[in-house]
Design a protein around this motif. Structure first.
Motif, mmCIF file in Angstrom:
data_model
loop_
_atom_site.group_PDB
_atom_site.id
_atom_site.type_symbol
_atom_site.label_atom_id
_atom_site.label_comp_id
_atom_site.label_asym_id
_atom_site.label_seq_id
_atom_site.Cartn_x
_atom_site.Cartn_y
_atom_site.Cartn_z
ATOM 1 N N GLU A 83 0.797 -1.363 0.214
ATOM 2 C CA GLU A 83 0.150 0.116 0.048
ATOM 3 C C GLU A 83 1.047 1.254 0.053
ATOM 4 O O GLU A 83 0.723 2.195 -0.563
ATOM 5 N N GLN A 84 2.109 1.254 0.628
ATOM 6 C CA GLN A 84 2.913 2.482 0.661
ATOM 7 C C GLN A 84 3.481 2.536 -0.488
ATOM 8 O O GLN A 84 3.605 3.873 -1.047
ATOM 9 N N VAL A 85 3.880 1.490 -1.062
ATOM 10 C CA VAL A 85 4.686 1.749 -2.543
ATOM 11 C C VAL A 85 3.473 2.246 -3.535
ATOM 12 O O VAL A 85 3.905 2.878 -4.315
ATOM 13 N N LEU A 86 2.617 1.530 -3.687
ATOM 14 C CA LEU A 86 1.341 1.903 -4.441
ATOM 15 C C LEU A 86 1.235 3.305 -4.230
ATOM 16 O O LEU A 86 0.780 4.100 -5.282
ATOM 17 N N ALA A 87 0.833 3.981 -3.042
ATOM 18 C CA ALA A 87 0.469 5.115 -2.796
ATOM 19 C C ALA A 87 1.824 6.095 -3.363
ATOM 20 O O ALA A 87 1.215 7.270 -3.953
ATOM 21 N N ASN A 88 2.822 5.963 -3.128
ATOM 22 C CA ASN A 88 3.968 6.709 -3.777
ATOM 23 C C ASN A 88 3.835 6.577 -5.373
ATOM 24 O O ASN A 88 3.993 7.671 -5.982
ATOM 25 N N ILE A 89 3.360 5.559 -5.864
ATOM 26 C CA ILE A 89 3.507 5.441 -7.284
ATOM 27 C C ILE A 89 2.399 6.375 -7.778
ATOM 28 O O ILE A 89 2.327 7.172 -8.702
ATOM 29 N N GLU A 90 1.051 6.263 -7.130
ATOM 30 C CA GLU A 90 -0.085 7.002 -7.485
ATOM 31 C C GLU A 90 0.176 8.691 -7.431
ATOM 32 O O GLU A 90 -0.213 9.443 -8.160
#
Length: 325
Positions: A83-90
């Protein structure tokens, strides 16, 4: 064996045996049985909550449950990292990629929307750890949906990047005659004195003075839509359609190096300087069109001139002198 108790009777001057009452006897028996039942029940509860009387299979199942709980905890930790990695990509997608390519960002409510309608997790209800299992399943489903939205967004950004690359390659961005082959920049865009009538009229392009036969280069990627001398005043000339509303014109050529409908790249040799048509001396008349309107070419040399060269060109282009055509 219970003790026999006696009391002294002063009337008979003798000891007499104490006979217990039956009600007391029954009460004592009842209290004894009640206490035994209570202690027995408490002992049973204690024993049932220990591993002392569990079968080997029950012990094995208990270990498996503990192991599954541990695995779910590890899975949730990994999900948190995802979730943290995905939030950064978003965040980069919305505030860098899509911003650069002038695309609307994807709103958070769309990225994190849940699943309405039918209960997707009904089959997971009714177990001891149903709450934990359902929460993890929901978390996985939401991450999968976010990844699908992000993947689609990156596909769109890739297309935008490819289109942007084509646009940047198509926009006229270099001087059509190299500086080392240029005699001078004779006349710029604006009101100028006509070399033949001496009247003041609008000059729609820029004139580059150069010897006859000097190479002329395409200022951007595109397709040659004309290479003829059928347009009044321009003599032998070339027109290149760059797409995105851009078109460039190269006039008064001595000869061509391209044909109609030929595709060219920025920097390709397309023709040679001449003095055909309505021209006073060998030079290149260069025009830039945007959406069927002629605009000042001075703004389209960022790909070939230094700051000093551009400043010198700007100074000469703004001089209201006589044009060469």
């Amino acid at each position: 064996m219970s003790k026999v108790k006696y009391y002294y009777d002063p009337d008979t001057l003798s000891y007499r045996k104490i006979e217990p009452k039956k009600s007391r006897k029954y009460r004592n028996i009842f209290l004894f049985l009640l206490a035994s039942a209570i202690f027995g029940f408490l002992g049973l509860m204690i024993l049932l909550n220990t591993d002392l009387f569990n079968t080997p299979r029950e012990l094995s199942l208990a270990r498996e449950v503990k192991n599954y709980e541990l695995q779910f905890e590890l899975i949730n930790r990994k999900l948190e990292q995802m979730e943290q990695v995905l939030a950064n990509i978003e965040d980069r997608d919305n505030n860098i990629y899509r911003l650069y390519f002038e695309a609307n960002p994807i709103p958070p409510e769309q990225r994190r929307a849940g699943f309405g309608g039918v209960n997707r997790y009904k089959s997971l209800e009714g177990f001891n750890n149903s709450e934990m299992i359902i929460a993890t399943a929901k978390r996985v489903d939401i991450i999968q949906k976010q990844m699908a939205i992000q993947s689609k967004s990156l596909d769109e950004v890739t297309k935008l990047a490819a289109e942007k690359e084509k646009l940047l390659a198509a926009i006229p961005a270099i001087q059509p005659i190299r500086n080392e082959e240029l005699t001078r920049m004779a006349s710029g865009y604006g009101w100028r004195s006509d070399p033949f009538t001496k009247a003041r009229k609008m000059h729609w392009g820029m004139d580059f003075t150069a010897p006859k036969g000097t190479p002329i280069y395409a200022s951007g990627d595109g397709k040659v839509i004309r290479a003829d001398n059928n347009s009044s005043g321009y003599g032998k000339h070339i027109r290149i359609d760059h797409g995105y509303g851009y078109m460039t014109l190269y006039g008064h050529l001595s000869r061509y190096n391209v044909k109609k409908w030929q595709r060219v790249k920025r920097g390709d040799l397309i023709g040679f300087v001449g003095s055909t048509g309505r021209s006073e001396a060998p030079h290149l008349h260069y025009e830039v069109w945007k959406d069927d309107e002629r605009i000042n070419p001075i703004n389209f040399y960022y790909g070939s001139l230094t700051a000093e060269e551009f400043e010198n060109m700007l100074k000469f282009a703004n001089q209201e002198n006589q044009s060469l055509d």
